[in-house]
Design a protein around this motif. Structure first.
Motif, PDB file in Angstrom:
ATOM      1  N   PRO A  15     -10.528  -5.597  -4.792  1.00 22.42           N
ATOM      2  CA  PRO A  15      -8.983  -5.560  -4.247  1.00 22.42           C
ATOM      3  C   PRO A  15      -8.550  -6.780  -4.405  1.00 22.42           C
ATOM      4  CG  PRO A  15     -10.720  -5.271  -2.438  1.00 22.42           C
ATOM      5  CD  PRO A  15     -11.453  -5.105  -3.833  1.00 22.42           C
ATOM      6  N   ARG A  20      -0.455  -7.268  -6.097  1.00 22.11           N
ATOM      7  CA  ARG A  20       0.328  -6.347  -5.173  1.00 22.11           C
ATOM      8  C   ARG A  20       1.847  -6.531  -5.527  1.00 22.11           C
ATOM      9  NH1 ARG A  20      -2.828  -5.202  -0.170  1.00 22.11           N
ATOM     10  NH2 ARG A  20      -4.914  -5.479  -0.673  1.00 22.11           N
ATOM     11  N   GLU A  43       1.742  -1.393   0.251  1.00 25.15           N
ATOM     12  CA  GLU A  43       0.738  -2.185   0.918  1.00 25.15           C
ATOM     13  C   GLU A  43      -0.268  -1.434   1.926  1.00 25.15           C
ATOM     14  OE1 GLU A  43      -0.472  -5.232   0.462  1.00 25.15           O
ATOM     15  OE2 GLU A  43       1.375  -5.527  -0.772  1.00 25.15           O
ATOM     16  N   ALA A  44       0.296  -0.349   2.402  1.00 27.90           N
ATOM     17  CA  ALA A  44      -0.277   0.487   3.650  1.00 27.90           C
ATOM     18  C   ALA A  44      -1.439   1.442   2.659  1.00 27.90           C
ATOM     19  CB  ALA A  44       0.323   1.255   4.433  1.00 27.90           C
ATOM     20  N   GLU A  47      -4.056  -0.261   0.783  1.00 26.59           N
ATOM     21  CA  GLU A  47      -5.182  -0.657   1.793  1.00 26.59           C
ATOM     22  C   GLU A  47      -6.146   0.476   2.081  1.00 26.59           C
ATOM     23  OE1 GLU A  47      -6.116  -3.601   3.179  1.00 26.59           O
ATOM     24  OE2 GLU A  47      -4.664  -4.523   1.959  1.00 26.59           O
ATOM     25  N   GLY A  48      -5.484   1.693   2.073  1.00 27.30           N
ATOM     26  CA  GLY A  48      -6.239   2.951   2.592  1.00 27.30           C
ATOM     27  C   GLY A  48      -6.997   3.593   1.431  1.00 27.30           C
ATOM     28  N   ASN A  51      -8.807   1.208  -5.296  1.00 29.42           N
ATOM     29  CA  ASN A  51      -7.901   0.773  -6.215  1.00 29.42           C
ATOM     30  C   ASN A  51      -8.563   0.410  -7.558  1.00 29.42           C
ATOM     31  OD1 ASN A  51      -5.185   0.676  -4.600  1.00 29.42           O
ATOM     32  ND2 ASN A  51      -6.923  -0.185  -3.185  1.00 29.42           N
ATOM     33  N   ARG A  67      -4.829   4.540  -8.195  1.00 28.49           N
ATOM     34  CA  ARG A  67      -5.371   4.326  -6.719  1.00 28.49           C
ATOM     35  C   ARG A  67      -5.822   5.780  -6.543  1.00 28.49           C
ATOM     36  NH1 ARG A  67      -2.540   5.877  -2.098  1.00 28.49           N
ATOM     37  NH2 ARG A  67      -0.742   6.498  -3.045  1.00 28.49           N
TER      38      ARG A  67
END
Length: 143
Positions: A15, A20, A43-44, A47-48, A51, A67
């Motif tokens: 990551p 980004r 962004e969310a 993060e979840g 990637n 993703r």
């Protein structure tokens, strides 16, 4: 057969390597499924998710992205697959999808889903196929 990554490129799931801002620019301005996606939402999503970035080895510049939303046990959803327009047609997308498939399979996940309007051939090369029984599947939310 696994597509080989063209010489001069590498794939990473780190990551820390993700650009980004570039990912957001690509998806929010050029990807039909994400046009207008706000940066905070992107962004969310990053993060979840698990990637994948494709990078030029000489410069470290990011040239592709994918993703995966997954429980890392039984199910995964492959989404936001993108290769920089100027590098399309060189096999980067094929290699990226194969790398995602292999990484997710190594977790023990036995079902990977995706949706595409125009890249069926890319995914078919990695073993994806249309649903055998689409009548079993349902969705809640927008298409």
């Amino acid at each position: 057969m696994k597509p080989s990554l063209p010489q001069g490129y590498e794939i990473s799931t780190s990551p820390d390597r993700l650009d980004r801002a570039l990912i957001h620019q690509w998806l929010s301005t050029d990807a039909y499924w994400a046009v207008g996606r706000p940066r905070e939402l992107q962004e969310a999503a990053i993060e979840g998710s698990l990637n994948f970035g494709v990078y030029e080895t000489a410069t470290g510049a990011q040239v592709g992205y994918a993703r995966v939303v997954t429980d890392r046990a039984t199910f995964a959803w492959l989404c936001d697959v993108y290769v920089a327009p100027e590098l399309r047609g060189r096999g980067l997308g094929n290699a990226l999808v194969a790398a995602v498939r292999d990484e997710v399979a190594a977790l023990g996940v036995y079902r990977i889903m995706l949706a595409t309007a125009d890249a069926h051939e890319v995914y078919a090369r990695a073993g994806f196929a249309p649903l055998e029984e689409p009548g079993k599947w349902m969705v809640l939310g927008r298409a």
